[in-house]
Design a protein around this motif. Structure first.
Motif, PDB file in Angstrom:
ATOM      1  N   GLU A 155      29.265  60.465  63.582  1.00  0.00           N
ATOM      2  CA  GLU A 155      29.653  59.321  64.407  1.00  0.00           C
ATOM      3  C   GLU A 155      30.999  59.548  65.091  1.00  0.00           C
ATOM      4  OE1 GLU A 155      29.388  55.649  66.272  1.00  0.00           O
ATOM      5  OE2 GLU A 155      27.842  56.696  65.105  1.00  0.00           O
ATOM      6  N   TRP A 156      31.995  59.966  64.332  1.00  0.00           N
ATOM      7  CA  TRP A 156      33.333  60.102  64.907  1.00  0.00           C
ATOM      8  C   TRP A 156      33.405  61.191  65.968  1.00  0.00           C
ATOM      9  CZ3 TRP A 156      36.808  59.778  59.874  1.00  0.00           C
ATOM     10  CH2 TRP A 156      36.755  58.467  59.394  1.00  0.00           C
ATOM     11  N   SER A 157      32.625  62.262  65.802  1.00  0.00           N
ATOM     12  CA  SER A 157      32.698  63.365  66.763  1.00  0.00           C
ATOM     13  C   SER A 157      32.085  63.000  68.110  1.00  0.00           C
ATOM     14  CB  SER A 157      32.023  64.617  66.201  1.00  0.00           C
ATOM     15  OG  SER A 157      30.646  64.393  65.972  1.00  0.00           O
ATOM     16  N   GLN A 158      31.396  61.872  68.190  1.00  0.00           N
ATOM     17  CA  GLN A 158      30.906  61.397  69.487  1.00  0.00           C
ATOM     18  C   GLN A 158      32.031  60.783  70.317  1.00  0.00           C
ATOM     19  OE1 GLN A 158      27.257  59.035  69.376  1.00  0.00           O
ATOM     20  NE2 GLN A 158      26.797  59.843  67.342  1.00  0.00           N
ATOM     21  N   HIS A 159      33.125  60.450  69.652  1.00  0.00           N
ATOM     22  CA  HIS A 159      34.229  59.754  70.323  1.00  0.00           C
ATOM     23  C   HIS A 159      35.529  60.553  70.319  1.00  0.00           C
ATOM     24  CE1 HIS A 159      31.899  55.940  70.226  1.00  0.00           C
ATOM     25  NE2 HIS A 159      31.444  56.426  69.073  1.00  0.00           N
ATOM     26  N   PHE A 160      35.651  61.499  69.381  1.00  0.00           N
ATOM     27  CA  PHE A 160      36.925  62.187  69.187  1.00  0.00           C
ATOM     28  C   PHE A 160      36.731  63.689  69.015  1.00  0.00           C
ATOM     29  CE2 PHE A 160      37.339  57.920  67.347  1.00  0.00           C
ATOM     30  CZ  PHE A 160      38.400  57.433  68.099  1.00  0.00           C
ATOM     31  N   HIS A 161      37.802  64.415  69.291  1.00  0.00           N
ATOM     32  CA  HIS A 161      37.889  65.824  68.904  1.00  0.00           C
ATOM     33  C   HIS A 161      38.387  65.812  67.462  1.00  0.00           C
ATOM     34  CE1 HIS A 161      39.957  69.973  69.471  1.00  0.00           C
ATOM     35  NE2 HIS A 161      38.724  70.110  69.026  1.00  0.00           N
ATOM     36  N   VAL A 162      37.478  65.947  66.527  1.00  0.00           N
ATOM     37  CA  VAL A 162      37.790  65.767  65.109  1.00  0.00           C
ATOM     38  C   VAL A 162      38.252  67.091  64.506  1.00  0.00           C
ATOM     39  CG1 VAL A 162      36.935  65.028  62.867  1.00  0.00           C
ATOM     40  CG2 VAL A 162      36.083  63.919  64.946  1.00  0.00           C
ATOM     41  N   SER A 188      32.603  52.687  60.279  1.00  0.00           N
ATOM     42  CA  SER A 188      32.690  51.644  61.300  1.00  0.00           C
ATOM     43  C   SER A 188      34.081  51.030  61.375  1.00  0.00           C
ATOM     44  CB  SER A 188      31.657  50.539  61.012  1.00  0.00           C
ATOM     45  OG  SER A 188      30.341  51.041  61.147  1.00  0.00           O
ATOM     46  N   ALA A 189      34.691  50.780  60.216  1.00  0.00           N
ATOM     47  CA  ALA A 189      36.017  50.162  60.216  1.00  0.00           C
ATOM     48  C   ALA A 189      37.037  51.052  60.926  1.00  0.00           C
ATOM     49  CB  ALA A 189      36.466  49.895  58.773  1.00  0.00           C
ATOM     50  N   VAL A 190      36.978  52.349  60.643  1.00  0.00           N
ATOM     51  CA  VAL A 190      37.913  53.271  61.290  1.00  0.00           C
ATOM     52  C   VAL A 190      37.611  53.385  62.769  1.00  0.00           C
ATOM     53  CG1 VAL A 190      38.673  55.679  61.386  1.00  0.00           C
ATOM     54  CG2 VAL A 190      38.350  54.549  59.175  1.00  0.00           C
ATOM     55  N   LEU A 191      36.350  53.507  63.132  1.00  0.00           N
ATOM     56  CA  LEU A 191      35.992  53.640  64.545  1.00  0.00           C
ATOM     57  C   LEU A 191      36.399  52.395  65.337  1.00  0.00           C
ATOM     58  CD1 LEU A 191      34.669  55.417  66.671  1.00  0.00           C
ATOM     59  CD2 LEU A 191      32.474  54.385  66.075  1.00  0.00           C
ATOM     60  N   ASP A 192      36.147  51.227  64.784  1.00  0.00           N
ATOM     61  CA  ASP A 192      36.536  49.986  65.456  1.00  0.00           C
ATOM     62  C   ASP A 192      38.042  49.944  65.683  1.00  0.00           C
ATOM     63  OD1 ASP A 192      33.899  49.208  65.437  1.00  0.00           O
ATOM     64  OD2 ASP A 192      34.113  47.783  63.778  1.00  0.00           O
TER      65      ASP A 192
END
Length: 259
Positions: free
Chosen positions: A43-50, A251-255
């Motif tokens: 999930e996070w890698s869809q929004h960030f360079h992790v 979800s909490a972190v992404l939000d």
């Protein structure tokens, strides 16, 4: 990516997501490695360079037998960003990773964007507890710590329901270099960030586990109260809340990071 040389020492680093996206640096807990973030990456890698890395003393990264400090672990993180040519990154750390995040937000705030401090503390006493653990690990290795640590890190219900995750974390603990673990214990023992974190100005999210005996909810609430504007999220989990409540944590972190 392969093992990289950071500050003259080897560090295991893994990158996910587009290099064009905002950077998000993840820091593991005491006794784990970068694979602890597995449930969050898709999930996070869809929004960030992790960016994940094995903290000093853990996994495949350097584990020299000399004193460590939270400040030194913070400088490792900054050196990784420098090595990758990243000026600024969001931060998410669990337990020890949250302690390093507090130091960075206090001493290198311009290098961080939003900061997530999960299942962590600004002070972890008493020293005698840590001294006894260090002595035990140096004498006997990691094997004897695995079961009691799992019992602190995960609620009974989760341990009974998710044998696969428990087995993975058990292997992480057992394979952590004993001397690296012992020296990180020393860094945690010597830390006191209760007053310095009052100067933090980055946006901060504090995540606590309502069932966490290692860093109880009131310890996390104290961090949130000390940092102006910090947000607090409580999850029904013990110490490794990103594994016990992966969907809610993700979800909490992404939000928070995308608000």
């Amino acid at each position: 990516m392969p093992i990289e040389t950071i500050r003259g020492e080897p560090f295991n680093i893994r990158l996910d997501g587009s290099p064009e996206a905002p950077a998000l640096l993840l820091s593991n807990s005491l006794g784990t490695d970068l694979s602890m973030w597995g449930p969050q990456i898709a999930e996070w890698s869809q929004h960030f360079h992790v960016i994940r890395y094995d903290s000093r003393g853990h996994g495949q990264s350097t584990a020299p037998d000399r004193p460590y400090s939270i400040a030194g672990l913070g400088h490792d993180a900054l050196a990784i960003l420098d090595h990758l040519g990243i000026e600024k990154a969001h931060w998410c750390g669990v337990s020890k990773g949250g302690m390093v995040g507090q130091w960075l937000a206090t001493h290198a705030r311009k290098r961080l964007g939003h900061v997530v401090l999960a299942n962590t503390a600004a002070r972890m006493g008493p020293p005698d507890l840590w001294n006894a653990r260090i002595k035990n690990v140096r004498a006997n290795g990691m094997a004897g710590l695995v079961q009691p640590t799992l019992e602190r890190w995960f609620s009974l219900g989760f341990r009974e329901a998710d044998a696969a995750t428990i087995a993975k974390v058990s292997e992480m603990l057992a394979s952590t270099p004993a001397l690296g673990y012992a020296n990180c214990c020393g860094a945690v023992r010597d830390m006191d960030q209760r007053e310095p974190i009052r100067s933090i100005t980055n946006p901060v999210l504090v995540i606590v586990g309502t069932l966490d005996p290692a860093t109880p909810p009131e310890i996390g609430r104290q961090i949130a109260d000390a940092i102006h504007g910090a947000k607090l999220v409580e999850l029904e989990a013990a110490h490794l809340s990103n594994l016990e409540q992966p969907a809610a944590f993700t979800s909490a972190v992404l939000d928070f990071l995308t608000a």
